[in-house]
Design a protein around this motif. Structure first.
Motif, PDB file in Angstrom:
ATOM      1  N   MET A 112       0.820  -1.253   0.083  1.00  0.00           N
ATOM      2  CA  MET A 112      -0.092  -0.121   0.005  1.00  0.00           C
ATOM      3  C   MET A 112       0.866   1.303   0.065  1.00  0.00           C
ATOM      4  O   MET A 112       0.420   2.236  -0.643  1.00  0.00           O
ATOM      5  CB  MET A 112      -0.832  -0.024   1.313  1.00  0.00           C
TER       6      MET A 112
ATOM      7  N   GLY B 263       0.814   3.788  -2.819  1.00  0.00           N
ATOM      8  CA  GLY B 263       0.498   5.032  -2.605  1.00  0.00           C
ATOM      9  C   GLY B 263       1.447   6.079  -3.045  1.00  0.00           C
ATOM     10  O   GLY B 263       1.239   7.349  -3.634  1.00  0.00           O
TER      11      GLY B 263
ATOM     12  N   MET C 133       1.448   6.900  -6.416  1.00  0.00           N
ATOM     13  CA  MET C 133       0.460   7.538  -7.120  1.00  0.00           C
ATOM     14  C   MET C 133       0.553   9.119  -6.585  1.00  0.00           C
ATOM     15  O   MET C 133       0.206  10.058  -7.250  1.00  0.00           O
ATOM     16  CB  MET C 133      -0.814   6.950  -6.574  1.00  0.00           C
TER      17      MET C 133
ATOM     18  N   LEU D 209       0.637  12.464  -9.032  1.00  0.00           N
ATOM     19  CA  LEU D 209      -0.221  13.580  -8.691  1.00  0.00           C
ATOM     20  C   LEU D 209       0.369  14.689  -8.809  1.00  0.00           C
ATOM     21  O   LEU D 209      -0.107  15.865  -9.299  1.00  0.00           O
ATOM     22  CB  LEU D 209      -0.754  13.459  -7.319  1.00  0.00           C
TER      23      LEU D 209
ATOM     24  N   GLY E 160      -5.963  -0.728  -3.699  1.00  0.00           N
ATOM     25  CA  GLY E 160      -7.342  -0.709  -3.299  1.00  0.00           C
ATOM     26  C   GLY E 160      -7.724  -2.251  -2.813  1.00  0.00           C
ATOM     27  O   GLY E 160      -8.174  -2.198  -1.888  1.00  0.00           O
TER      28      GLY E 160
ATOM     29  N   MET F 115      -9.674   7.871   6.275  1.00  0.00           N
ATOM     30  CA  MET F 115      -8.932   6.979   5.207  1.00  0.00           C
ATOM     31  C   MET F 115      -9.566   6.223   4.337  1.00  0.00           C
ATOM     32  O   MET F 115      -9.734   6.090   3.195  1.00  0.00           O
ATOM     33  CB  MET F 115      -7.358   6.364   5.899  1.00  0.00           C
ATOM     34  N   ARG F 116     -10.553   4.948   5.129  1.00  0.00           N
ATOM     35  CA  ARG F 116     -11.150   4.253   4.496  1.00  0.00           C
ATOM     36  C   ARG F 116     -12.300   4.765   3.291  1.00  0.00           C
ATOM     37  O   ARG F 116     -12.304   4.807   2.237  1.00  0.00           O
ATOM     38  CB  ARG F 116     -11.860   2.974   5.300  1.00  0.00           C
TER      39      ARG F 116
ATOM     40  N   LEU G 219     -12.182   8.387  -3.460  1.00  0.00           N
ATOM     41  CA  LEU G 219     -11.062   8.490  -4.564  1.00  0.00           C
ATOM     42  C   LEU G 219     -11.335   7.569  -5.689  1.00  0.00           C
ATOM     43  O   LEU G 219     -11.017   7.859  -6.839  1.00  0.00           O
ATOM     44  CB  LEU G 219      -9.874   8.633  -3.967  1.00  0.00           C
TER      45      LEU G 219
ATOM     46  N   ILE H 201     -11.807   8.396  -9.388  1.00  0.00           N
ATOM     47  CA  ILE H 201     -10.966   8.012 -10.728  1.00  0.00           C
ATOM     48  C   ILE H 201     -11.600   7.605 -11.663  1.00  0.00           C
ATOM     49  O   ILE H 201     -11.411   7.847 -12.899  1.00  0.00           O
ATOM     50  CB  ILE H 201      -9.905   7.117 -10.001  1.00  0.00           C
TER      51      ILE H 201
ATOM     52  N   HIS I 111      -2.586  11.935   5.805  1.00  0.00           N
ATOM     53  CA  HIS I 111      -2.183  11.042   6.675  1.00  0.00           C
ATOM     54  C   HIS I 111      -1.539   9.781   5.854  1.00  0.00           C
ATOM     55  O   HIS I 111      -0.674   9.004   6.313  1.00  0.00           O
ATOM     56  CB  HIS I 111      -3.650  10.299   7.249  1.00  0.00           C
ATOM     57  N   GLY I 112      -1.558   9.817   4.666  1.00  0.00           N
ATOM     58  CA  GLY I 112      -0.890   8.650   3.659  1.00  0.00           C
ATOM     59  C   GLY I 112       0.464   8.814   3.565  1.00  0.00           C
ATOM     60  O   GLY I 112       1.144   7.754   3.747  1.00  0.00           O
TER      61      GLY I 112
ATOM     62  N   SER J 286       2.157   8.022   6.848  1.00  0.00           N
ATOM     63  CA  SER J 286       2.080   6.744   7.129  1.00  0.00           C
ATOM     64  C   SER J 286       2.944   5.880   6.453  1.00  0.00           C
ATOM     65  O   SER J 286       3.570   5.110   6.685  1.00  0.00           O
ATOM     66  CB  SER J 286       0.614   6.253   6.722  1.00  0.00           C
ATOM     67  N   ALA J 287       3.075   6.271   5.000  1.00  0.00           N
ATOM     68  CA  ALA J 287       4.200   5.478   4.158  1.00  0.00           C
ATOM     69  C   ALA J 287       5.460   5.537   4.638  1.00  0.00           C
ATOM     70  O   ALA J 287       6.087   4.546   4.586  1.00  0.00           O
ATOM     71  CB  ALA J 287       3.896   5.988   2.780  1.00  0.00           C
TER      72      ALA J 287
ATOM     73  N   THR K  48       5.555   3.101   7.318  1.00  0.00           N
ATOM     74  CA  THR K  48       5.357   1.586   6.734  1.00  0.00           C
ATOM     75  C   THR K  48       6.695   1.156   6.017  1.00  0.00           C
ATOM     76  O   THR K  48       7.021   0.151   6.408  1.00  0.00           O
ATOM     77  CB  THR K  48       4.367   1.632   5.864  1.00  0.00           C
TER      78      THR K  48
ATOM     79  N   THR L  34      -2.864   1.132  11.082  1.00  0.00           N
ATOM     80  CA  THR L  34      -3.163   1.868  10.296  1.00  0.00           C
ATOM     81  C   THR L  34      -2.378   3.341  10.889  1.00  0.00           C
ATOM     82  O   THR L  34      -3.134   4.400  10.595  1.00  0.00           O
ATOM     83  CB  THR L  34      -4.868   2.315  10.086  1.00  0.00           C
ATOM     84  N   LEU L  35      -1.506   3.274  11.818  1.00  0.00           N
ATOM     85  CA  LEU L  35      -0.876   4.423  12.210  1.00  0.00           C
ATOM     86  C   LEU L  35      -1.578   5.509  12.877  1.00  0.00           C
ATOM     87  O   LEU L  35      -1.624   6.511  12.552  1.00  0.00           O
ATOM     88  CB  LEU L  35      -0.199   4.873  11.213  1.00  0.00           C
TER      89      LEU L  35
END
Ligand code: HEM
Ligand code: FES
Lengths: 223, 248
Positions: free
Chosen positions: A16, A20, A23, A27, A80, A112-113, A119, A123, A175-176, A179-180, A183, B214-215
């Protein structure tokens, strides 16, 4: 190795994170290129044409474009599917809610979900509207993206769908991106302020950058 | 102080539970939270009712046995264990909700007691080092840099109470697992199993039915020992490194 990744919650989250980031990278490029719309139809339409001859003469007509499409489509599907599978697992791991519960997470984290689902739907609409023209309002003209964009943002629903989706995108990126970094193991105490600032900066620049196009059409700057 | 307590009562794993309300008078500000529950239980026993079952052992914040969600917070409003929480954190007339840890990997055994043996199995999967038995080794035989020793100690503080799982909206055990992985992986004594440890502990964690990360940061906020959220970041890094080194 591939199955180690896909079967582990940690591995799937890494999938993810990487997709992410791909993407988000796209963007940034997409937003910068969109700004060309403020310099008139010739400049913008020429850019649309260049996308098709990208990589020439090494690459055949549209090969570069299709390469990019394949990478993006693979990313969005992997992203996804991982999101769906991990979310199912998360909900199963915590079946009972606390009687005394309070929302504590930030808005961006909590959405997020559903933001991701918005999103995903956006798309699909966006491609059907401005790439294939299937759901385009007014006559869709192949090779005339400038006019097509103006048409879309001359309808109230085109503006609403687009602006809502871009706000959701900004939140998701906020947040993404941070988070990445966690992760993929890049975050730590000393770098955290930098990563948070970068995430917020990216989110704001991308949101404002993308929304400037419909605002430009609405105010008559682009027509 | 006079309190209204709403406590989760559940006969056993197979019977559904519910919140029950009790009024409790004569609570002193200096009592610990568990002493307050002892008073409640004494009253219940005198009345011929079943006392509330809850886990506890050391009552000094080091064993990790106590495990209550108090007003929606794992271990209550202070950053400490339930046994080290005192009634001065509450006011006269308060209503206090007391619930068990909630996660499908931690099934309720009775009332406020949950089965945390999933953590034991995660430890068995890799939370150990290999050392020869016999007399204790020479203390200076294996030097450890100060920074590494501090890092290991920060993570070794985890008492395995499970507050991280209880606080996580996904019932994830990432903070627990990462504390254990990082504690041993940074030390020379833990290096022979460095790769297998993280891979095996993570896959056992998944097999136990814990959720994914999910942090949200809820775990680190709830942790009575202050294990940092970046512990998870470091474990992700160790996991990625291990997948590159180990062929399986
Ligand atoms: C198909 C539509 C999408 C869905 C369903 C979706 C869903 C999700 C979910 C559920 C998460 C995890 C949330 C969390 O960790 O709390 C996530 C993370 C993320 N998303 Fe999306 N998303 C979508 C599209 C996008 C797009 C278009 C981008 C690019 C801007 C993106 C970038 C990210 C990033 C960078 C992460 C962080 C991954 C990590 O934690 O390592 N997502 N997404
Ligand atoms: S009873 Fe031992 S930590 Fe609370």
């Amino acid at each position: 190795m591939a199955s180690t990744f896909w079967q582990s919650t940690v591995g799937k989250k890494i999938v993810m994170g990487v997709t992410g980031l791909i993407m988000i990278g796209y963007l940034v490029v997409h937003m910068v290129a969109n700004a060309k719309i403020f310099f008139g139809p010739e400049e913008f339409n020429a850019y649309g044409h260049w996308l098709r001859v990208m990589g020439a003469p090494v690459l055949h007509h549209e090969w570069g474009l299709w390469g990019a499409r394949v990478i993006l489509l693979t990313s969005v599907i992997l992203h996804g599917v991982s999101a769906y599978q991990l979310s199912r697992r998360d909900i199963k791991a915590r079946p009972e809610k606390y009687v005394h519960s309070k929302p504590r997470m930030s808005y961006a984290t909590r959405t997020m979900r559903w933001g991701g689902v918005i999103l995903g739907l956006f798309i699909v609409w966006h491609v059907l509207d401005l790439t294939t023209g299937t759901v385009h309002s007014g006559g869709f003209q192949e090779g005339h993206p400038y006019q097509n964009v103006v048409d879309t943002f001359s309808t109230w629903y085109g503006n609403v769908i687009y602006i809502v989706a871009m706000l959701a995108m900004g939140m998701h990126v906020r947040h993404g991106f941070w988070s990445a970094a966690q992760t993929l193991g890049a975050g730590n105490r000393t770098r955290d302020r930098a990563f948070k600032a970068l995430a917020n900066g990216l989110a704001i620049v991308l949101t404002v950058g993308f929304i400037s196009v419909p605002v430009g059409v609405m105010t008559g700057v682009v027509s | 102080m006079k309190l209204t307590l709403r406590v989760w009562r559940q006969k056993n794993a197979d019977t559904p539970g519910a919140m029950a309300t009790y009024e409790l008078d004569g609570v002193s500000q200096d009592m610990s939270f568990l002493e307050m529950l002892d008073i409640l239980n004494e009253e219940l026993i005198v009345k011929g009712e079943e006392p509330v079952a809850f886990d506890h052992d050391c009552r000094e914040g080091i064993c990790g046995a106590c495990s209550l969600v108090i007003n929606g917070d794992a271990h209550g409003p202070e950053r400490t264990t339930t046994c080290q929480l005192h009634m001065r954190s509450f006011k006269d007339g308060d209503t206090i909700d007391i619930e068990p840890w909630r996660a499908s990997a931690f099934p309720v055994i009775k009332d406020l007691v949950v089965d945390r043996s999933a953590f034991d199995r995660v430890i068995q999967a890799g939370g150990y080092i290999t050392a020869p038995t016999g007399s204790a080794p020479e203390a200076h035989a294996t030097p450890v840099p100060k920074a590494d020793a501090d890092y290991a100690f920060e993570h070794a503080e985890c008492i395995g109470c499970g507050a991280c799982v209880a606080a996580c909206p996904n019932g994830a055990a990432m903070l627990f697992t990462s504390a254990k992985v990082n504690h041993l992986n940074v030390l020379p004594q833990g290096s022979p199993e460095r790769e297998t440890r993280v891979l095996d502990m993570v896959s056992q964690m998944d097999a136990e039915g814990f959720g994914g990360c999910t942090l949200t940061g809820e775990c680190a906020t709830a942790c009575p020992k202050g294990i940092p959220l970046f512990s998870i970041t470091s474990m992700n890094k160790e996991w990625l490194r291990a997948t590159r080194k180990v062929k399986r």
